[in-house]
Write a protein that holds these residues in place. Sequence first.
Motif, PDB file in Angstrom:
ATOM      1  N   UNK A  25       0.861  -1.177   0.000  1.00  0.00           N
ATOM      2  CA  UNK A  25       0.000   0.000   0.000  1.00  0.00           C
ATOM      3  C   UNK A  25       0.893   1.221   0.000  1.00  0.00           C
ATOM      4  N   UNK A  26       1.184   1.722  -1.160  1.00  0.00           N
ATOM      5  CA  UNK A  26       2.086   2.860  -1.298  1.00  0.00           C
ATOM      6  C   UNK A  26       1.642   3.642  -2.513  1.00  0.00           C
ATOM      7  N   UNK A  27       1.028   4.782  -2.284  1.00  0.00           N
ATOM      8  CA  UNK A  27       0.437   5.526  -3.381  1.00  0.00           C
ATOM      9  C   UNK A  27       1.465   6.148  -4.303  1.00  0.00           C
ATOM     10  N   UNK A  28       2.703   6.186  -3.882  1.00  0.00           N
ATOM     11  CA  UNK A  28       3.726   6.774  -4.731  1.00  0.00           C
ATOM     12  C   UNK A  28       4.280   5.763  -5.716  1.00  0.00           C
ATOM     13  N   UNK A  29       3.986   4.480  -5.507  1.00  0.00           N
ATOM     14  CA  UNK A  29       4.503   3.454  -6.393  1.00  0.00           C
ATOM     15  C   UNK A  29       3.539   3.251  -7.546  1.00  0.00           C
ATOM     16  N   UNK A  30       4.050   3.233  -8.765  1.00  0.00           N
ATOM     17  CA  UNK A  30       3.214   3.023  -9.930  1.00  0.00           C
ATOM     18  C   UNK A  30       3.381   1.629 -10.503  1.00  0.00           C
ATOM     19  N   UNK A  31       4.360   0.886 -10.026  1.00  0.00           N
ATOM     20  CA  UNK A  31       4.570  -0.474 -10.495  1.00  0.00           C
ATOM     21  C   UNK A  31       4.641  -1.399  -9.300  1.00  0.00           C
ATOM     22  N   UNK A  32       4.343  -2.667  -9.549  1.00  0.00           N
ATOM     23  CA  UNK A  32       4.387  -3.640  -8.464  1.00  0.00           C
ATOM     24  C   UNK A  32       5.822  -3.872  -8.049  1.00  0.00           C
ATOM     25  N   UNK A  33       6.131  -3.708  -6.741  1.00  0.00           N
ATOM     26  CA  UNK A  33       7.514  -3.886  -6.306  1.00  0.00           C
ATOM     27  C   UNK A  33       7.971  -5.338  -6.435  1.00  0.00           C
ATOM     28  N   UNK A  34       9.277  -5.508  -6.576  1.00  0.00           N
ATOM     29  CA  UNK A  34       9.884  -6.837  -6.682  1.00  0.00           C
ATOM     30  C   UNK A  34      10.966  -6.984  -5.620  1.00  0.00           C
ATOM     31  N   UNK A  35      11.137  -8.199  -5.177  1.00  0.00           N
ATOM     32  CA  UNK A  35      12.266  -8.519  -4.307  1.00  0.00           C
ATOM     33  C   UNK A  35      13.263  -9.285  -5.152  1.00  0.00           C
ATOM     34  N   UNK A  36      14.488  -8.757  -5.254  1.00  0.00           N
ATOM     35  CA  UNK A  36      15.521  -9.369  -6.090  1.00  0.00           C
ATOM     36  C   UNK A  36      16.429 -10.220  -5.211  1.00  0.00           C
ATOM     37  N   UNK A  37      16.585 -11.477  -5.594  1.00  0.00           N
ATOM     38  CA  UNK A  37      17.481 -12.382  -4.884  1.00  0.00           C
ATOM     39  C   UNK A  37      18.701 -12.613  -5.758  1.00  0.00           C
ATOM     40  N   UNK A  38      19.787 -11.851  -5.559  1.00  0.00           N
ATOM     41  CA  UNK A  38      20.956 -11.956  -6.414  1.00  0.00           C
ATOM     42  C   UNK A  38      21.800 -13.177  -6.063  1.00  0.00           C
ATOM     43  N   UNK A  39      22.854 -13.344  -6.820  1.00  0.00           N
ATOM     44  CA  UNK A  39      23.724 -14.501  -6.617  1.00  0.00           C
ATOM     45  C   UNK A  39      24.445 -14.450  -5.275  1.00  0.00           C
ATOM     46  N   UNK A  40      24.535 -13.285  -4.662  1.00  0.00           N
ATOM     47  CA  UNK A  40      25.226 -13.166  -3.366  1.00  0.00           C
ATOM     48  C   UNK A  40      24.259 -13.259  -2.186  1.00  0.00           C
ATOM     49  N   UNK A  41      23.021 -13.712  -2.445  1.00  0.00           N
ATOM     50  CA  UNK A  41      22.023 -13.693  -1.377  1.00  0.00           C
ATOM     51  C   UNK A  41      22.416 -14.569  -0.199  1.00  0.00           C
ATOM     52  N   UNK A  42      23.234 -15.609  -0.432  1.00  0.00           N
ATOM     53  CA  UNK A  42      23.609 -16.479   0.676  1.00  0.00           C
ATOM     54  C   UNK A  42      24.787 -15.932   1.479  1.00  0.00           C
ATOM     55  N   UNK A  43      25.431 -14.849   0.986  1.00  0.00           N
ATOM     56  CA  UNK A  43      26.546 -14.244   1.711  1.00  0.00           C
ATOM     57  C   UNK A  43      26.034 -13.548   2.957  1.00  0.00           C
ATOM     58  N   UNK A  44      26.664 -13.843   4.074  1.00  0.00           N
ATOM     59  CA  UNK A  44      26.270 -13.216   5.323  1.00  0.00           C
ATOM     60  C   UNK A  44      26.594 -11.729   5.276  1.00  0.00           C
ATOM     61  N   UNK A  45      25.682 -10.902   5.811  1.00  0.00           N
ATOM     62  CA  UNK A  45      25.905  -9.453   5.823  1.00  0.00           C
ATOM     63  C   UNK A  45      27.197  -9.111   6.550  1.00  0.00           C
ATOM     64  N   UNK A  46      27.519  -9.877   7.590  1.00  0.00           N
ATOM     65  CA  UNK A  46      28.743  -9.650   8.345  1.00  0.00           C
ATOM     66  C   UNK A  46      29.968  -9.928   7.488  1.00  0.00           C
ATOM     67  N   UNK A  47      29.875 -10.911   6.581  1.00  0.00           N
ATOM     68  CA  UNK A  47      30.987 -11.189   5.678  1.00  0.00           C
ATOM     69  C   UNK A  47      31.246  -9.993   4.770  1.00  0.00           C
TER      70      UNK A  47
END
Length: 325
Positions: A10-32
């Motif tokens: 619910x975001x009136x400023x968005x004109x397109x459906x948002x996406x969540x992108x899972x890149x190739x580094x998604x399994x990398x720990x944020x701490x790494x």
Amino acid sequence: MIQVPCPPMINKTEKTQPKVVLPATSSADLRDLQAFCLVVDHGSLTAAARLLGETKGSVSRRLARLESHLQVALVRRSPRLVQPTEDGVLYRRRVGQALELLDNATSALHEARGHPRGRIRLTAPPDIANTLLAPAFARFGETHPEVSLELLLTDQELDFAAHQLDIALRLSPAPRDSSLIAHRLFDVRLGFVAAPAYLTRAGNPRQLTDLTAHHVLMMRHDTSALGLHLTPSVVAEDGAFLCSLALAGAGIALLPLAMADAGLSQGSLVRVLPDQDVDLGLSLYLLHPATPLVPSRIRAFRDFMLNTCTRRDLPAAQGGVDVYG
């Protein structure tokens, strides 16, 4: 790269459906990733370990794990120095941008839910700000000493993005910009006022036609709303200036009644023809961007102004709330 559709937000400023992108580094720990950036920035495993509160061996394992996952050498190690490879330099730049965005998002969330502090950049009409809003701004400053106000006083409708605005106070019939949330503070009515000394000298008009024999001070030449043709003695766009002229005994001023309230309450001004008030169909609105997380300083100012108007602390103003957007 895998894209997984999310349920619509619910975001009136968005004109397109948002996406969540899972890149190739998604399994990398944020701490790494943080460890890698610190090693590159300081050229040392020891310095990175100290900043992370870990051992040098732990940081080394984080680097090895990240390189193994990416199948790319990110750093060159020597006994005295750790330097990024060409791929490491590029990866550091992009990862740093991503980490900064994450940090900004977290800071924005904390700010939205935390104690109001920081600067509010806002715009308002000069005459209303000088006469009506200044006392409210002063009380807000006393209530929220950690919030500062930076005002751009103009009758022009400034663009939020171009002028980096947080809030706009505007006179308008009913704003319909879907990118903004609008709260109606009060309605604006025009009325005739004059100093007692002027009326003693020139007489008190009993009907509209009597105004033709008086010095009339107005904000506009157009008097069609009155159903009467008048030739004003003074025309000015600044209602505060007309109010000052009326206080000085220069004539009968037609101006927003809220601006004259101080003089009316003190007796230095009196109402003239009170049954001939003019409704321009305008209200003063408080507008801010329609964002999912409104910063606490913006919410504090918005709620303060709404509460102030509702309690009629802005005299002669009819408070209310209409939300658009």
